[in-house]
Design a protein around this motif. Structure first.
Motif, PDB file in Angstrom:
ATOM      1  N   THR A  44     -38.931  20.461  18.476  1.00 24.98           N
ATOM      2  CA  THR A  44     -37.371  20.676  19.781  1.00 24.98           C
ATOM      3  C   THR A  44     -37.339  22.041  19.612  1.00 24.98           C
ATOM      4  O   THR A  44     -37.455  22.534  18.143  1.00 24.98           O
ATOM      5  CB  THR A  44     -36.330  19.696  18.818  1.00 24.98           C
ATOM      6  OG1 THR A  44     -36.391  19.947  17.398  1.00 24.98           O
ATOM      7  CG2 THR A  44     -36.799  18.282  18.629  1.00 24.98           C
ATOM      8  N   SER A 173     -37.786  17.540  23.613  1.00 29.03           N
ATOM      9  CA  SER A 173     -38.264  17.622  22.394  1.00 29.03           C
ATOM     10  C   SER A 173     -40.079  17.572  23.365  1.00 29.03           C
ATOM     11  O   SER A 173     -39.966  16.480  24.246  1.00 29.03           O
ATOM     12  CB  SER A 173     -37.564  15.589  22.728  1.00 29.03           C
ATOM     13  OG  SER A 173     -39.001  15.499  21.693  1.00 29.03           O
ATOM     14  N   GLU A 174     -40.268  18.005  22.638  1.00 31.58           N
ATOM     15  CA  GLU A 174     -41.557  17.721  23.438  1.00 31.58           C
ATOM     16  C   GLU A 174     -42.317  16.180  23.271  1.00 31.58           C
ATOM     17  O   GLU A 174     -43.107  16.031  23.575  1.00 31.58           O
ATOM     18  CB  GLU A 174     -42.405  18.871  22.318  1.00 31.58           C
ATOM     19  CG  GLU A 174     -44.046  18.468  22.904  1.00 31.58           C
ATOM     20  CD  GLU A 174     -44.696  19.065  24.833  1.00 31.58           C
ATOM     21  OE1 GLU A 174     -45.413  18.684  24.839  1.00 31.58           O
ATOM     22  OE2 GLU A 174     -43.493  20.153  25.410  1.00 31.58           O
ATOM     23  N   SER A 175     -42.215  15.635  22.332  1.00 35.31           N
ATOM     24  CA  SER A 175     -42.671  14.402  21.597  1.00 35.31           C
ATOM     25  C   SER A 175     -42.454  13.355  22.554  1.00 35.31           C
ATOM     26  O   SER A 175     -42.384  12.620  23.464  1.00 35.31           O
ATOM     27  CB  SER A 175     -42.205  13.889  20.498  1.00 35.31           C
ATOM     28  OG  SER A 175     -41.963  15.179  19.369  1.00 35.31           O
ATOM     29  N   ARG A 176     -40.967  13.427  23.233  1.00 33.98           N
ATOM     30  CA  ARG A 176     -40.030  12.467  24.072  1.00 33.98           C
ATOM     31  C   ARG A 176     -40.836  12.641  25.691  1.00 33.98           C
ATOM     32  O   ARG A 176     -39.527  12.241  26.618  1.00 33.98           O
ATOM     33  CB  ARG A 176     -39.003  12.330  23.453  1.00 33.98           C
ATOM     34  CG  ARG A 176     -39.156  11.469  22.070  1.00 33.98           C
ATOM     35  CD  ARG A 176     -37.205  10.847  22.566  1.00 33.98           C
ATOM     36  NE  ARG A 176     -36.258  11.528  22.431  1.00 33.98           N
ATOM     37  CZ  ARG A 176     -36.351  12.432  21.407  1.00 33.98           C
ATOM     38  NH1 ARG A 176     -36.220  12.360  20.431  1.00 33.98           N
ATOM     39  NH2 ARG A 176     -35.260  13.043  21.938  1.00 33.98           N
ATOM     40  N   LYS A 177     -41.149  14.108  25.729  1.00 30.47           N
ATOM     41  CA  LYS A 177     -41.473  14.877  27.033  1.00 30.47           C
ATOM     42  C   LYS A 177     -39.934  14.530  27.467  1.00 30.47           C
ATOM     43  O   LYS A 177     -39.375  13.811  29.170  1.00 30.47           O
ATOM     44  CB  LYS A 177     -41.294  14.592  27.734  1.00 30.47           C
ATOM     45  CG  LYS A 177     -43.616  14.475  27.723  1.00 30.47           C
ATOM     46  CD  LYS A 177     -43.538  15.799  27.203  1.00 30.47           C
ATOM     47  CE  LYS A 177     -45.267  16.030  26.379  1.00 30.47           C
ATOM     48  NZ  LYS A 177     -45.768  15.840  25.119  1.00 30.47           N
ATOM     49  N   GLU A 178     -39.024  15.396  27.320  1.00 26.23           N
ATOM     50  CA  GLU A 178     -37.385  14.425  27.205  1.00 26.23           C
ATOM     51  C   GLU A 178     -35.992  15.653  27.219  1.00 26.23           C
ATOM     52  O   GLU A 178     -36.299  16.530  25.944  1.00 26.23           O
ATOM     53  CB  GLU A 178     -36.811  13.312  26.924  1.00 26.23           C
ATOM     54  CG  GLU A 178     -35.333  13.011  26.920  1.00 26.23           C
ATOM     55  CD  GLU A 178     -35.202  11.604  26.456  1.00 26.23           C
ATOM     56  OE1 GLU A 178     -36.047  10.458  27.067  1.00 26.23           O
ATOM     57  OE2 GLU A 178     -34.714  10.956  25.544  1.00 26.23           O
ATOM     58  N   THR A 180     -32.226  16.292  26.602  1.00 30.58           N
ATOM     59  CA  THR A 180     -31.191  16.080  26.004  1.00 30.58           C
ATOM     60  C   THR A 180     -29.899  16.274  26.355  1.00 30.58           C
ATOM     61  O   THR A 180     -29.496  18.073  26.349  1.00 30.58           O
ATOM     62  CB  THR A 180     -30.672  15.345  24.983  1.00 30.58           C
ATOM     63  OG1 THR A 180     -31.199  14.493  24.228  1.00 30.58           O
ATOM     64  CG2 THR A 180     -29.076  15.021  24.658  1.00 30.58           C
ATOM     65  N   GLN A 196     -30.391  12.102  28.666  1.00 32.68           N
ATOM     66  CA  GLN A 196     -31.677  12.661  28.726  1.00 32.68           C
ATOM     67  C   GLN A 196     -31.668  12.437  29.685  1.00 32.68           C
ATOM     68  O   GLN A 196     -31.718  11.853  31.109  1.00 32.68           O
ATOM     69  CB  GLN A 196     -32.181  11.777  27.372  1.00 32.68           C
ATOM     70  CG  GLN A 196     -31.460  11.248  26.157  1.00 32.68           C
ATOM     71  CD  GLN A 196     -30.102  10.809  26.015  1.00 32.68           C
ATOM     72  OE1 GLN A 196     -29.927   9.708  26.300  1.00 32.68           O
ATOM     73  NE2 GLN A 196     -29.413  11.845  24.921  1.00 32.68           N
ATOM     74  N   PRO A 198     -35.377  12.995  31.789  1.00 35.30           N
ATOM     75  CA  PRO A 198     -37.704  13.432  31.863  1.00 35.30           C
ATOM     76  C   PRO A 198     -37.999  15.038  31.858  1.00 35.30           C
ATOM     77  O   PRO A 198     -37.266  14.965  33.109  1.00 35.30           O
ATOM     78  CB  PRO A 198     -38.229  11.849  32.226  1.00 35.30           C
ATOM     79  CG  PRO A 198     -36.880  10.965  32.900  1.00 35.30           C
ATOM     80  CD  PRO A 198     -35.544  11.689  32.479  1.00 35.30           C
TER      81      PRO A 198
END
Length: 218
Positions: A44, A173-178, A180, A196, A198
């Motif tokens: 993140t 967040s690179e993992s969630r591609k999101e 916040t 959030q 995308p």
């Protein structure tokens, strides 16, 4: 040679002192800082605006894991010509002189965080003019625009009518591609709920829409 080195050192001290003195003296002594954290373990990036209440900015210490930049170092203050009144129309104003750029690599992807200064009013004597600038955030992921000039404001005291609602917290967040969005300034000093967005929708995000409680992207 020694004299030349000493002269260069003395010149740098004078320049640094002049830049510091160019900031108008404020009664509240509040300094605005940009904070950036690149956390490879959580995958993140966290960007915040913080302030510091003290005589000068040199005593500020960023939280663990964060880099910091005093936002006042990204602007200069320009006084009016001799004979022109130093008022809210023609007086001392701030101008941008630099951006602060931070690189971060997460899971093989390169992020470039660009922190720029912004103010609702650059005239120091005008309403919402005194004090340090706030930050404007632009982010590129693998050289592609991800966040396009989103505005922050610590506390959100100065806001445009029907204009963008300032933030002072954004986490990627690179993992969630999101992304916040947090600590969104509402009316009368209130805070709106975090939400959030995308990655795919973030470049076209209209910051004015964040004034709606429970905002959900289409």
């Amino acid at each position: 040679m020694r004299y030349a080195i000493f002269f260069r050192f003395l010149t740098m001290l004078v320049m640094a002192g002049s830049a510091f003195a160019s900031r108008p003296v404020l009664a509240d002594n509040i300094w605005n800082f940009a904070l950036v954290s690149c956390n490879k373990s959580s995958n993140t990036i966290d960007i915040q605006e913080a302030n510091y209440d003290n005589f000068d900015e040199t005593g500020y210490s960023a939280p663990a894991g964060y880099q910091s930049k005093w936002l006042g170092s990204l602007v200069k203050y320009v006084s009016p010509p001799e004979g022109v009144p130093d008022d809210a129309v023609h007086g001392t104003h701030r101008e941008k002189i630099a951006d602060w750029k931070v690189s971060c690599r997460l899971s093989g992807h390169d992020y470039l965080i660009v922190i720029s200064p912004w103010s609702l009013n650059n005239m120091v004597q005008g309403q919402c003019g005194p004090g340090d600038p706030d930050l404007k955030l632009t982010v590129y992921r693998d050289k592609v625009l991800l966040i396009n000039g989103q505005r922050f404001s610590y506390g959100g005291e100065c806001m445009e009518d029907n204009g963008p609602s300032p933030f002072f917290s954004v986490k990627l967040s690179e993992s969630r591609k999101e992304v916040t969005i947090g600590d969104i300034a509402g009316e009368n000093g209130s805070k709106l709920p975090d939400f959030q967005i995308p990655y795919a929708q973030m470049p076209k995000f209209d910051q004015r829409r964040s004034q709606t409680l429970g905002y959900k992207p289409n």
